[in-house]
Design a protein around this motif. Sequence first.
Motif, short mmCIF file in Angstrom:
data_model
loop_
_atom_site.label_atom_id
_atom_site.label_comp_id
_atom_site.label_asym_id
_atom_site.label_seq_id
_atom_site.Cartn_x
_atom_site.Cartn_y
_atom_site.Cartn_z
N VAL A 193 0.82 -1.21 0.00
CA VAL A 193 0.00 0.00 0.00
C VAL A 193 0.86 1.26 0.00
O VAL A 193 0.62 2.21 -0.77
CB VAL A 193 -0.95 0.00 1.22
N LEU A 194 1.88 1.29 0.84
CA LEU A 194 2.69 2.50 0.95
C LEU A 194 3.66 2.65 -0.22
O LEU A 194 4.18 3.75 -0.46
CB LEU A 194 3.46 2.49 2.28
N LEU A 195 3.90 1.59 -0.96
CA LEU A 195 4.71 1.69 -2.17
C LEU A 195 3.92 2.34 -3.30
O LEU A 195 4.44 3.17 -4.05
CB LEU A 195 5.19 0.31 -2.62
N ARG A 196 2.66 1.97 -3.42
CA ARG A 196 1.82 2.52 -4.49
C ARG A 196 1.32 3.92 -4.17
O ARG A 196 0.90 4.65 -5.07
CB ARG A 196 0.64 1.59 -4.76
N HIS A 197 1.33 4.27 -2.88
CA HIS A 197 0.79 5.58 -2.48
C HIS A 197 1.83 6.30 -1.61
O HIS A 197 1.68 6.41 -0.40
CB HIS A 197 -0.52 5.38 -1.72
N PRO A 198 2.87 6.82 -2.24
CA PRO A 198 3.95 7.45 -1.47
C PRO A 198 3.52 8.71 -0.73
O PRO A 198 4.22 9.16 0.17
CB PRO A 198 5.00 7.77 -2.54
N GLY A 199 2.37 9.28 -1.10
CA GLY A 199 1.89 10.48 -0.41
C GLY A 199 1.11 10.21 0.85
O GLY A 199 0.74 11.14 1.58
N LEU A 200 0.83 8.94 1.13
CA LEU A 200 0.07 8.61 2.33
C LEU A 200 0.89 8.89 3.58
O LEU A 200 2.08 8.56 3.65
CB LEU A 200 -0.33 7.13 2.33
N LEU A 201 0.23 9.44 4.60
CA LEU A 201 0.86 9.64 5.90
C LEU A 201 0.05 8.83 6.91
O LEU A 201 -1.11 9.14 7.16
CB LEU A 201 0.86 11.12 6.28
N VAL A 202 0.64 7.77 7.42
CA VAL A 202 -0.07 6.81 8.28
C VAL A 202 0.55 6.82 9.67
O VAL A 202 1.76 6.64 9.83
CB VAL A 202 0.00 5.39 7.69
N VAL A 203 -0.31 7.01 10.68
CA VAL A 203 0.10 6.96 12.08
C VAL A 203 -0.54 5.74 12.71
O VAL A 203 -1.74 5.51 12.57
CB VAL A 203 -0.36 8.22 12.85
#
Length: 331
Positions: A193-203
Amino acid sequence: MPTGWLDIHAHFSPPGTPEQVRSVWQAMRDECFLMPDPYVWSAEEALRHMDETGVAMQLLSQVPRVHGVPDPAAVHAGISASNRYGASLVAQRPDRLGLLAALPTDSADSALAELRRTDELGPDGYLLVAPYAGVHLGAGFLEPVWGEIEQRGKAVLVHPDAHAPAAQGRPSPLAEVAFDTARSVIDMLYAGVLLRHPGLLVVLAHAGGAFPSLAGRLELLGTELWVPNPHHVTQSELREQMSRLYLDTAASGSDGLLGPAVHLVGRDHLVYGSDSGTPCTSGSNVKTVIEQLHRSVALGPGFAESVGRRGFDLFPQATRRASGSTVSRTA
Protein backbone atom coordinates in the motif's frame (compact mmCIF):
# COMPACT_ATOMS: atom_id res chain seq x y z
CA MET A 1 2.75 28.14 16.12
CA PRO A 2 0.55 27.46 19.19
CA THR A 3 1.99 26.72 22.57
CA GLY A 4 1.25 23.40 24.24
CA TRP A 5 1.00 19.96 22.64
CA LEU A 6 -1.20 18.49 19.93
CA ASP A 7 -2.89 15.25 20.99
CA ILE A 8 -3.67 13.40 17.78
CA HIS A 9 -5.38 10.43 19.46
CA ALA A 10 -8.40 11.25 21.61
CA HIS A 11 -11.95 10.01 21.47
CA PHE A 12 -15.49 11.29 21.94
CA SER A 13 -18.88 9.69 22.39
CA PRO A 14 -22.09 11.19 21.01
CA PRO A 15 -24.79 11.76 23.64
CA GLY A 16 -27.24 8.95 24.26
CA THR A 17 -30.29 8.20 26.33
CA PRO A 18 -29.73 6.62 29.77
CA GLU A 19 -30.92 3.34 28.27
CA GLN A 20 -28.41 3.56 25.40
CA VAL A 21 -25.55 4.43 27.76
CA ARG A 22 -26.42 1.53 30.01
CA SER A 23 -26.71 -0.83 27.03
CA VAL A 24 -23.17 0.04 25.89
CA TRP A 25 -21.92 -0.40 29.46
CA GLN A 26 -23.51 -3.84 29.69
CA ALA A 27 -22.13 -4.87 26.30
CA MET A 28 -18.63 -3.95 27.48
CA ARG A 29 -19.05 -5.88 30.71
CA ASP A 30 -20.18 -8.89 28.66
CA GLU A 31 -16.75 -8.69 26.96
CA CYS A 32 -14.94 -8.69 30.32
CA PHE A 33 -14.44 -4.90 30.39
CA LEU A 34 -15.55 -4.54 33.99
CA MET A 35 -16.34 -0.85 34.37
CA PRO A 36 -18.13 -0.35 37.69
CA ASP A 37 -20.31 2.40 36.19
CA PRO A 38 -21.38 3.57 32.73
CA TYR A 39 -18.96 5.97 31.05
CA VAL A 40 -20.15 9.34 29.73
CA TRP A 41 -17.87 11.65 27.74
CA SER A 42 -18.18 15.42 27.90
CA ALA A 43 -16.42 18.16 25.94
CA GLU A 44 -16.17 20.30 29.06
CA GLU A 45 -14.27 17.61 30.96
CA ALA A 46 -12.03 16.97 27.95
CA LEU A 47 -11.09 20.66 27.74
CA ARG A 48 -10.45 20.84 31.47
CA HIS A 49 -8.09 17.88 31.31
CA MET A 50 -6.35 19.33 28.26
CA ASP A 51 -5.65 22.48 30.26
CA GLU A 52 -4.25 20.41 33.12
CA THR A 53 -1.86 18.52 30.86
CA GLY A 54 -0.73 21.35 28.60
CA VAL A 55 -2.54 20.16 25.47
CA ALA A 56 -3.44 22.94 23.05
CA MET A 57 -5.62 20.77 20.81
CA GLN A 58 -7.08 17.28 20.62
CA LEU A 59 -8.03 15.50 17.42
CA LEU A 60 -11.18 13.57 18.26
CA SER A 61 -12.39 10.33 16.74
CA GLN A 62 -14.82 7.55 17.55
CA VAL A 63 -14.05 3.88 16.99
CA PRO A 64 -17.27 2.42 15.53
CA ARG A 65 -18.91 -0.49 17.28
CA VAL A 66 -19.20 -3.25 14.67
CA HIS A 67 -19.51 -6.41 16.78
CA GLY A 68 -23.01 -7.30 17.88
CA VAL A 69 -24.64 -5.10 15.20
CA PRO A 70 -25.91 -7.48 12.50
CA ASP A 71 -26.88 -4.79 9.96
CA PRO A 72 -23.87 -3.15 8.23
CA ALA A 73 -26.14 -0.36 6.98
CA ALA A 74 -26.99 0.55 10.56
CA VAL A 75 -23.30 0.66 11.44
CA HIS A 76 -22.56 2.87 8.43
CA ALA A 77 -25.40 5.23 9.38
CA GLY A 78 -24.04 5.40 12.92
CA ILE A 79 -20.56 6.28 11.63
CA SER A 80 -21.99 9.10 9.51
CA ALA A 81 -23.97 10.46 12.45
CA SER A 82 -20.92 10.24 14.69
CA ASN A 83 -18.75 12.10 12.18
CA ARG A 84 -21.34 14.87 11.94
CA TYR A 85 -21.51 15.15 15.72
CA GLY A 86 -17.72 15.30 15.93
CA ALA A 87 -17.72 18.10 13.35
CA SER A 88 -20.26 20.01 15.45
CA LEU A 89 -17.90 19.80 18.45
CA VAL A 90 -15.08 21.23 16.34
CA ALA A 91 -17.36 24.04 15.15
CA GLN A 92 -17.91 25.06 18.78
CA ARG A 93 -14.19 25.08 19.68
CA PRO A 94 -12.18 25.09 16.45
CA ASP A 95 -9.13 26.42 18.29
CA ARG A 96 -9.03 23.44 20.68
CA LEU A 97 -10.64 20.48 18.91
CA GLY A 98 -10.20 18.67 15.62
CA LEU A 99 -11.79 15.66 13.92
CA LEU A 100 -10.48 12.44 12.47
CA ALA A 101 -13.47 11.14 10.52
CA ALA A 102 -14.06 7.40 10.78
CA LEU A 103 -14.48 5.41 7.58
CA PRO A 104 -16.11 1.97 7.27
CA THR A 105 -13.75 -0.34 5.40
CA ASP A 106 -15.85 -3.46 4.91
CA SER A 107 -16.38 -2.38 1.30
CA ALA A 108 -14.84 0.17 -1.03
CA ASP A 109 -18.23 1.66 -1.88
CA SER A 110 -19.08 2.26 1.77
CA ALA A 111 -15.68 3.76 2.56
CA LEU A 112 -15.69 6.02 -0.50
CA ALA A 113 -19.25 7.18 0.15
CA GLU A 114 -18.41 8.21 3.71
CA LEU A 115 -15.11 9.76 2.63
CA ARG A 116 -16.93 11.99 0.15
CA ARG A 117 -19.66 12.84 2.65
CA THR A 118 -17.04 14.00 5.13
CA ASP A 119 -15.53 16.42 2.61
CA GLU A 120 -18.18 18.96 3.59
CA LEU A 121 -17.24 18.49 7.26
CA GLY A 122 -13.60 19.41 6.64
CA PRO A 123 -11.99 16.76 8.89
CA ASP A 124 -8.34 17.10 9.84
CA GLY A 125 -7.70 13.47 8.91
CA TYR A 126 -9.23 10.02 9.03
CA LEU A 127 -9.56 7.07 11.41
CA LEU A 128 -9.34 3.57 9.98
CA VAL A 129 -10.10 0.60 12.22
CA ALA A 130 -7.85 -2.43 11.87
CA PRO A 131 -9.45 -4.83 11.42
CA TYR A 132 -12.94 -3.57 10.60
CA ALA A 133 -15.51 -6.39 10.63
CA GLY A 134 -12.68 -8.85 10.04
CA VAL A 135 -11.23 -6.90 7.09
CA HIS A 136 -7.57 -5.90 7.37
CA LEU A 137 -6.14 -2.86 5.65
CA GLY A 138 -4.27 -4.76 2.95
CA ALA A 139 -7.53 -5.90 1.33
CA GLY A 140 -7.28 -5.40 -2.43
CA PHE A 141 -10.71 -3.81 -2.77
CA LEU A 142 -9.55 -0.88 -0.60
CA GLU A 143 -7.10 0.30 -3.27
CA PRO A 144 -9.35 3.14 -4.55
CA VAL A 145 -9.91 4.26 -0.95
CA TRP A 146 -6.20 4.68 -0.38
CA GLY A 147 -5.97 6.59 -3.64
CA GLU A 148 -8.65 9.10 -2.66
CA ILE A 149 -7.20 9.58 0.82
CA GLU A 150 -3.81 10.25 -0.74
CA GLN A 151 -5.34 12.84 -3.07
CA ARG A 152 -6.76 14.73 -0.09
CA GLY A 153 -3.34 14.92 1.55
CA LYS A 154 -4.65 14.23 5.05
CA ALA A 155 -3.12 11.85 7.58
CA VAL A 156 -4.67 8.57 8.69
CA LEU A 157 -4.70 7.17 12.22
CA VAL A 158 -4.84 3.37 12.17
CA HIS A 159 -6.62 2.22 15.31
CA PRO A 160 -7.41 -1.34 16.46
CA ASP A 161 -10.96 -2.48 17.14
CA ALA A 162 -11.32 -1.72 20.84
CA HIS A 163 -14.78 -3.33 20.83
CA ALA A 164 -13.53 -6.74 19.69
CA PRO A 165 -14.60 -9.77 21.73
CA ALA A 166 -12.69 -10.66 24.88
CA ALA A 167 -9.87 -13.17 24.67
CA GLN A 168 -8.89 -15.61 27.44
CA GLY A 169 -11.33 -13.91 29.78
CA ARG A 170 -9.71 -10.49 29.42
CA PRO A 171 -10.96 -7.42 27.49
CA SER A 172 -9.48 -6.83 24.05
CA PRO A 173 -8.04 -3.34 24.89
CA LEU A 174 -5.62 -4.96 27.35
CA ALA A 175 -3.53 -6.96 24.88
CA GLU A 176 -5.43 -8.14 21.79
CA VAL A 177 -5.49 -4.67 20.23
CA ALA A 178 -1.68 -4.69 20.07
CA PHE A 179 -1.66 -7.88 18.02
CA ASP A 180 -4.52 -6.73 15.78
CA THR A 181 -2.54 -3.61 14.90
CA ALA A 182 0.47 -5.74 13.98
CA ARG A 183 -1.65 -8.05 11.82
CA SER A 184 -3.16 -5.18 9.86
CA VAL A 185 0.14 -3.37 9.35
CA ILE A 186 1.79 -6.56 8.10
CA ASP A 187 -1.17 -7.00 5.75
CA MET A 188 -0.64 -3.46 4.40
CA LEU A 189 3.08 -4.01 3.90
CA TYR A 190 2.64 -7.23 1.91
CA ALA A 191 -0.04 -5.53 -0.17
CA GLY A 192 2.47 -2.75 -0.93
CA VAL A 193 0.00 0.00 0.00
CA LEU A 194 2.69 2.50 0.95
CA LEU A 195 4.71 1.69 -2.17
CA ARG A 196 1.82 2.52 -4.49
CA HIS A 197 0.79 5.58 -2.48
CA PRO A 198 3.95 7.45 -1.47
CA GLY A 199 1.89 10.48 -0.41
CA LEU A 200 0.07 8.61 2.33
CA LEU A 201 0.86 9.64 5.90
CA VAL A 202 -0.07 6.81 8.28
CA VAL A 203 0.10 6.96 12.08
CA LEU A 204 -0.25 3.76 14.09
CA ALA A 205 -2.00 4.00 17.44
CA HIS A 206 -0.40 2.78 20.68
CA ALA A 207 3.17 2.93 19.36
CA GLY A 208 2.22 0.40 16.71
CA GLY A 209 1.09 -2.21 19.22
CA ALA A 210 3.15 -5.38 18.84
CA PHE A 211 4.42 -4.43 15.41
CA PRO A 212 7.74 -2.73 16.34
CA SER A 213 8.81 -5.83 18.26
CA LEU A 214 7.96 -8.03 15.26
CA ALA A 215 9.47 -5.78 12.59
CA GLY A 216 12.95 -7.28 12.80
CA ARG A 217 11.55 -10.79 12.45
CA LEU A 218 9.48 -9.67 9.47
CA GLU A 219 12.50 -8.09 7.79
CA LEU A 220 14.64 -11.17 8.41
CA LEU A 221 12.17 -13.86 7.39
CA GLY A 222 9.39 -12.07 5.54
CA THR A 223 10.73 -12.56 2.02
CA GLU A 224 11.89 -16.16 2.38
CA LEU A 225 10.58 -18.56 -0.27
CA TRP A 226 8.29 -20.31 2.20
CA VAL A 227 6.35 -17.07 2.90
CA PRO A 228 3.43 -16.27 0.55
CA ASN A 229 4.23 -12.95 -1.14
CA PRO A 230 1.92 -12.48 -4.14
CA HIS A 231 3.03 -8.88 -4.77
CA HIS A 232 6.73 -9.88 -4.63
CA VAL A 233 7.54 -7.23 -2.04
CA THR A 234 11.28 -7.21 -1.47
CA GLN A 235 13.14 -6.93 1.80
CA SER A 236 14.17 -3.36 1.00
CA GLU A 237 10.56 -2.49 0.12
CA LEU A 238 9.39 -3.87 3.45
CA ARG A 239 12.03 -1.75 5.15
CA GLU A 240 11.09 1.34 3.14
CA GLN A 241 7.41 1.07 4.03
CA MET A 242 8.14 0.51 7.73
CA SER A 243 10.40 3.57 7.88
CA ARG A 244 7.60 5.81 6.60
CA LEU A 245 5.20 4.97 9.41
CA TYR A 246 4.52 7.28 12.36
CA LEU A 247 3.68 5.89 15.81
CA ASP A 248 1.72 7.63 18.54
CA THR A 249 2.41 7.37 22.27
CA ALA A 250 -1.05 6.39 23.53
CA ALA A 251 -0.58 4.12 26.58
CA SER A 252 3.03 3.76 25.43
CA GLY A 253 5.24 6.03 27.50
CA SER A 254 7.47 3.37 29.05
CA ASP A 255 10.90 2.70 27.58
CA GLY A 256 9.96 -0.96 27.11
CA LEU A 257 7.50 0.25 24.46
CA LEU A 258 9.32 3.34 23.24
CA GLY A 259 12.62 1.51 22.67
CA PRO A 260 11.34 -0.75 19.84
CA ALA A 261 9.35 2.17 18.41
CA VAL A 262 12.42 4.43 18.25
CA HIS A 263 14.48 1.59 16.76
CA LEU A 264 11.86 1.07 14.04
CA VAL A 265 11.02 4.61 12.91
CA GLY A 266 13.34 6.98 14.80
CA ARG A 267 12.45 9.70 17.28
CA ASP A 268 11.27 12.04 14.52
CA HIS A 269 8.39 9.70 13.66
CA LEU A 270 6.90 9.58 17.14
CA VAL A 271 3.87 11.79 17.81
CA TYR A 272 1.89 12.44 20.97
CA GLY A 273 -1.43 10.67 21.45
CA SER A 274 -3.21 10.16 24.77
CA ASP A 275 -6.18 7.85 24.05
CA SER A 276 -8.22 10.21 26.24
CA GLY A 277 -11.99 10.02 26.14
CA THR A 278 -12.34 6.28 26.66
CA PRO A 279 -13.09 4.29 29.81
CA CYS A 280 -9.78 2.43 29.48
CA THR A 281 -7.75 5.66 29.81
CA SER A 282 -7.97 7.49 33.11
CA GLY A 283 -6.75 11.03 33.67
CA SER A 284 -4.02 9.74 35.95
CA ASN A 285 -2.82 7.31 33.27
CA VAL A 286 -2.53 10.16 30.78
CA LYS A 287 -0.40 12.16 33.23
CA THR A 288 1.75 9.08 33.92
CA VAL A 289 2.53 8.68 30.21
CA ILE A 290 3.50 12.37 29.92
CA GLU A 291 5.84 11.98 32.89
CA GLN A 292 7.32 8.82 31.34
CA LEU A 293 7.97 10.66 28.08
CA HIS A 294 9.88 13.38 29.91
CA ARG A 295 11.98 10.79 31.77
CA SER A 296 12.49 8.45 28.84
CA VAL A 297 15.99 7.17 28.16
CA ALA A 298 14.85 5.85 24.78
CA LEU A 299 13.82 9.36 23.72
CA GLY A 300 16.64 11.21 25.43
CA PRO A 301 16.65 14.62 27.14
CA GLY A 302 14.33 17.19 25.63
CA PHE A 303 12.72 14.93 23.03
CA ALA A 304 9.38 14.69 24.84
CA GLU A 305 8.59 18.27 23.85
CA SER A 306 9.33 17.49 20.20
CA VAL A 307 7.06 14.46 20.33
CA GLY A 308 4.30 16.51 21.95
CA ARG A 309 4.41 19.13 19.21
CA ARG A 310 5.06 16.91 16.18
CA GLY A 311 1.37 16.67 15.42
CA PHE A 312 1.45 20.33 14.36
CA ASP A 313 3.63 19.27 11.42
CA LEU A 314 1.40 16.35 10.44
CA PHE A 315 -1.96 18.13 10.68
CA PRO A 316 -1.48 21.62 9.19
CA GLN A 317 -5.21 22.36 8.95
CA ALA A 318 -5.60 21.85 12.70
CA THR A 319 -2.44 23.81 13.37
CA ARG A 320 -3.82 26.87 11.59
CA ARG A 321 -6.91 26.80 13.80
CA ALA A 322 -4.87 26.28 16.97
CA SER A 323 -2.41 29.08 16.25
CA GLY A 324 -4.28 31.56 18.41
CA SER A 325 -4.43 29.32 21.47
CA THR A 326 -2.05 29.61 24.40
CA VAL A 327 -1.98 26.74 26.86
CA SER A 328 0.36 25.93 29.71
CA ARG A 329 0.23 22.94 31.99
CA THR A 330 -1.68 23.70 35.21
CA ALA A 331 -1.04 20.49 37.10
